[in-house]
Design a protein around this motif. Structure first.
Motif, PDB file in Angstrom:
ATOM      1  N   VAL A  57       0.836  -1.205   0.000  1.00  0.00           N
ATOM      2  CA  VAL A  57       0.000   0.000   0.000  1.00  0.00           C
ATOM      3  C   VAL A  57       0.870   1.253   0.000  1.00  0.00           C
ATOM      4  CG1 VAL A  57      -1.671   1.319   1.366  1.00  0.00           C
ATOM      5  CG2 VAL A  57      -1.945  -1.148   1.110  1.00  0.00           C
ATOM      6  N   ALA A  58       1.961   1.219   0.762  1.00  0.00           N
ATOM      7  CA  ALA A  58       2.854   2.374   0.822  1.00  0.00           C
ATOM      8  C   ALA A  58       3.489   2.656  -0.533  1.00  0.00           C
ATOM      9  CB  ALA A  58       3.933   2.144   1.878  1.00  0.00           C
ATOM     10  N   PHE A  59       3.954   1.616  -1.233  1.00  0.00           N
ATOM     11  CA  PHE A  59       4.587   1.828  -2.534  1.00  0.00           C
ATOM     12  C   PHE A  59       3.573   2.276  -3.583  1.00  0.00           C
ATOM     13  CE2 PHE A  59       8.360   0.197  -0.760  1.00  0.00           C
ATOM     14  CZ  PHE A  59       9.388   0.453  -1.659  1.00  0.00           C
ATOM     15  N   ASN A  60       2.341   1.835  -3.465  1.00  0.00           N
ATOM     16  CA  ASN A  60       1.284   2.379  -4.320  1.00  0.00           C
ATOM     17  C   ASN A  60       1.178   3.881  -4.099  1.00  0.00           C
ATOM     18  OD1 ASN A  60      -1.879   0.969  -5.370  1.00  0.00           O
ATOM     19  ND2 ASN A  60      -1.103   3.009  -5.756  1.00  0.00           N
ATOM     20  N   GLY A  61       1.243   4.281  -2.831  1.00  0.00           N
ATOM     21  CA  GLY A  61       1.182   5.699  -2.497  1.00  0.00           C
ATOM     22  C   GLY A  61       2.407   6.465  -2.969  1.00  0.00           C
ATOM     23  N   TYR A  62       3.596   5.854  -2.904  1.00  0.00           N
ATOM     24  CA  TYR A  62       4.796   6.541  -3.371  1.00  0.00           C
ATOM     25  C   TYR A  62       4.793   6.697  -4.894  1.00  0.00           C
ATOM     26  CZ  TYR A  62       6.883   6.472   1.255  1.00  0.00           C
ATOM     27  OH  TYR A  62       7.133   6.706   2.587  1.00  0.00           O
ATOM     28  N   GLY A  63       4.193   5.746  -5.586  1.00  0.00           N
ATOM     29  CA  GLY A  63       3.972   5.941  -7.017  1.00  0.00           C
ATOM     30  C   GLY A  63       3.052   7.127  -7.267  1.00  0.00           C
ATOM     31  N   ILE A 233       0.966  17.029   5.917  1.00  0.00           N
ATOM     32  CA  ILE A 233       1.647  15.739   5.790  1.00  0.00           C
ATOM     33  C   ILE A 233       1.664  14.978   7.116  1.00  0.00           C
ATOM     34  CG2 ILE A 233       3.984  16.649   6.220  1.00  0.00           C
ATOM     35  CD1 ILE A 233       5.073  14.659   4.275  1.00  0.00           C
ATOM     36  N   THR A 234       1.871  15.680   8.226  1.00  0.00           N
ATOM     37  CA  THR A 234       1.914  14.980   9.511  1.00  0.00           C
ATOM     38  C   THR A 234       0.540  14.433   9.893  1.00  0.00           C
ATOM     39  OG1 THR A 234       1.725  17.145  10.605  1.00  0.00           O
ATOM     40  CG2 THR A 234       3.919  16.183  10.445  1.00  0.00           C
ATOM     41  N   TYR A 235      -0.507  15.214   9.660  1.00  0.00           N
ATOM     42  CA  TYR A 235      -1.836  14.708   9.977  1.00  0.00           C
ATOM     43  C   TYR A 235      -2.157  13.490   9.119  1.00  0.00           C
ATOM     44  CZ  TYR A 235      -6.741  14.424  11.150  1.00  0.00           C
ATOM     45  OH  TYR A 235      -7.961  13.960  11.586  1.00  0.00           O
ATOM     46  N   GLN A 236      -1.818  13.561   7.827  1.00  0.00           N
ATOM     47  CA  GLN A 236      -2.108  12.438   6.935  1.00  0.00           C
ATOM     48  C   GLN A 236      -1.323  11.192   7.311  1.00  0.00           C
ATOM     49  OE1 GLN A 236      -4.771  12.596   5.364  1.00  0.00           O
ATOM     50  NE2 GLN A 236      -4.493  13.339   3.271  1.00  0.00           N
ATOM     51  N   ILE A 237      -0.083  11.365   7.765  1.00  0.00           N
ATOM     52  CA  ILE A 237       0.711  10.209   8.197  1.00  0.00           C
ATOM     53  C   ILE A 237       0.000   9.474   9.332  1.00  0.00           C
ATOM     54  CG2 ILE A 237       2.804   9.562   9.465  1.00  0.00           C
ATOM     55  CD1 ILE A 237       4.319  11.611   7.782  1.00  0.00           C
ATOM     56  N   SER A 354       0.060  15.512   0.499  1.00  0.00           N
ATOM     57  CA  SER A 354      -0.928  14.576   1.019  1.00  0.00           C
ATOM     58  C   SER A 354      -0.570  13.141   0.629  1.00  0.00           C
ATOM     59  CB  SER A 354      -2.314  14.948   0.491  1.00  0.00           C
ATOM     60  OG  SER A 354      -3.312  14.122   1.033  1.00  0.00           O
ATOM     61  N   SER A 355      -0.076  12.976  -0.606  1.00  0.00           N
ATOM     62  CA  SER A 355       0.332  11.647  -1.062  1.00  0.00           C
ATOM     63  C   SER A 355       1.499  11.113  -0.245  1.00  0.00           C
ATOM     64  CB  SER A 355       0.712  11.687  -2.547  1.00  0.00           C
ATOM     65  OG  SER A 355      -0.388  12.034  -3.348  1.00  0.00           O
ATOM     66  N   ILE A 356       2.439  12.011   0.097  1.00  0.00           N
ATOM     67  CA  ILE A 356       3.565  11.590   0.940  1.00  0.00           C
ATOM     68  C   ILE A 356       3.045  11.068   2.276  1.00  0.00           C
ATOM     69  CG2 ILE A 356       5.618  12.361   2.179  1.00  0.00           C
ATOM     70  CD1 ILE A 356       6.059  14.430  -0.022  1.00  0.00           C
ATOM     71  N   GLY A 357       2.128  11.817   2.878  1.00  0.00           N
ATOM     72  CA  GLY A 357       1.579  11.401   4.163  1.00  0.00           C
ATOM     73  C   GLY A 357       0.801  10.101   4.068  1.00  0.00           C
ATOM     74  N   LEU A 358      -0.047   9.985   3.028  1.00  0.00           N
ATOM     75  CA  LEU A 358      -0.867   8.792   2.887  1.00  0.00           C
ATOM     76  C   LEU A 358      -0.029   7.551   2.594  1.00  0.00           C
ATOM     77  CD1 LEU A 358      -3.800  10.328   0.822  1.00  0.00           C
ATOM     78  CD2 LEU A 358      -3.919   9.513   3.184  1.00  0.00           C
ATOM     79  N   ALA A 359       1.076   7.738   1.867  1.00  0.00           N
ATOM     80  CA  ALA A 359       1.945   6.604   1.568  1.00  0.00           C
ATOM     81  C   ALA A 359       2.827   6.252   2.756  1.00  0.00           C
ATOM     82  CB  ALA A 359       2.808   6.920   0.344  1.00  0.00           C
TER      83      ALA A 359
END
Length: 413
Positions: A57-63, A233-237, A354-359
């Protein structure tokens, strides 16, 4: 009515424009809305362990992060609709072929190959992130950013609840990869909706001049913009870390899979009123108090989930607090971002952030798991929520002051 819509594009201010554009933007990384279902499937019948599921899931997010970064440099130079169409077509192909990749590797090696799925979902994320970044830039150019991003969050939590409720039945009728069919279905529907949208040119100088009147001086400082991005980013993480493993947290507390899916689906509906707050109130009553309350509820949610003997009641209350506060905070913050830079570029940066945080959330969470215990991960998430509040306070407060200063001028004119 349908014939009229097909032959004539929707006006930019039409409610369906907000709805369709928000749905198309959501489809780029739709798995975020039902991430527990994806993680449960990967860590269940597909055959990966809990840490591997979080990493996929994380690598999907990093893509998605890479795709959103590309969008930053493209949004002012492209015709967004043809580019969006190609991104969606390729994303649908990747989502559908993920099933083939997983099943083929399972046939040849006996189990789904971790590296194959990891790289395939990373590639899918690139096109999903690109479409998401473009969608964010266009949403920011609409007349009412609170309504635009509130609609986006409203759709996300609606979709999340529906999919989480239906996913166990879909997996029983199809197979363990049913979640990928769902993702592809959303992308295909987005392709159908795309022709109805107006041009909404993000390269039009006249449009930019009109939107520039929304800009503000105090909140547009680089320092406040940086704090705002760090706060997002911190909230999304923290939120995505909990969201990714909330299903496994329930299963670890001896709740059945069907019950966990039902609890997530029903409590996820509380995201709807949370997302509707910005749509209904906009910025008339300020955003700071909502953000303070939302972060406090998120912290309490993380602490409640860390209880040793987690009961279904505590589980439901904790998720209710998080699912109500998360969409409200995010839509308010995205509206703040849109007001800082009405060209839409900073909103695309916010999509990247946001993508950084979600991934990163699921990846960080996977590294904090110890002997099937989620307590350490949840305590860290609570601390990150608190950090996000301190980062967000100054930029949001500055915009509140600017807004209060502009109101008398508007009434006097």
């Amino acid at each position: 009515m349908l014939k009229h819509l097909i032959s004539n594009k929707l006006p930019a201010s039409h409610p369906l424009t907000y709805l369709f554009l928000a749905f198309i933007t959501m489809a780029g990384l739709s798995y975020i809305n039902f991430m527990p279902g994806l993680v449960n499937a990967l860590a269940g019948d597909i055959g990966f362990n809990e840490a591997e599921a979080g990493q996929i899931v994380a690598f999907n997010g990093y893509g998605g992060l890479i795709g959103s970064i590309i969008a930053i440099f493209l949004v002012r130079r492209i015709q967004w609709q043809p580019t969006m169409l190609w991104c969606l077509v390729l994303l649908a192909a990747f989502d559908l072929s993920t099933v083939w990749v997983g099943e083929f590797s399972a046939i040849t090696s006996g189990i789904s190959d971790f590296i194959s799925i990891l790289s395939w979902r990373f590639s899918a994320g690139i096109f999903g992130g690109l479409s998401l970044g473009i969608g964010f830039a266009v949403l920011a150019r609409l007349n009412n950013p609170d309504r635009a991003f509130g609609t986006l969050l409203l759709i996300q939590f609606s979709i999340g609840s529906i999919v989480m409720y239906l996913l166990p039945d879909l997996e029983a009728q199809l197979n363990a990869y049913a979640v990928f069919y769902v993702m592809a279905g959303f992308v295909i529907l987005s392709i159908v909706l795309l022709p109805f949208l107006p041009t909404l040119g993000i390269t039009n100088p006249e449009s930019y001049t009109q939107e520039k009147s929304r800009s503000v001086s105090l909140t547009g400082s680089p320092k406040n913009a940086l704090l705002l991005m760090l706060g997002i980013i911190t909230y999304q993480i923290a939120a995505s870390a909990i969201w990714a493993y909330v299903g496994l947290i329930g299963l670890g507390a001896d709740m059945s899979n069907d019950d966990v899916s039902m609890y997530i689906a029903t409590t996820g509906l509380l995201g709807l009123p949370g997302a509707m707050l910005p749509i209904i109130s906009g910025n008339r009553y300020g955003r700071l108090y909502w953000i303070i309350a939302g972060v406090a509820m998120s912290v309490v949610s993380a602490i409640m989930l860390s209880v040793t003997h987690l009961t279904p009641l505590l589980y439901v209350i904790a998720m209710s607090l998080l699912f109500f506060s998360w969409p409200a905070i995010q839509s308010y913050l995205l509206a703040v971002t849109a007001e800082q830079d009405p060209s839409g570029k900073l909103s695309t940066v916010a999509a990247v952030v946001s993508s950084i945080g979600l991934a990163s959330g699921p990846l960080i969470a996977s590294g904090l798991l110890s002997e099937e215990s989620f307590s350490l991960m949840l305590y860290v998430c609570a601390a990150i929520f608190v950090l996000s509040f301190f980062l967000l306070f100054k930029p949001v407060q500055a915009q509140e002051k600017e807004h209060s200063m502009r109101l008398p001028a508007q009434y006097s004119s």
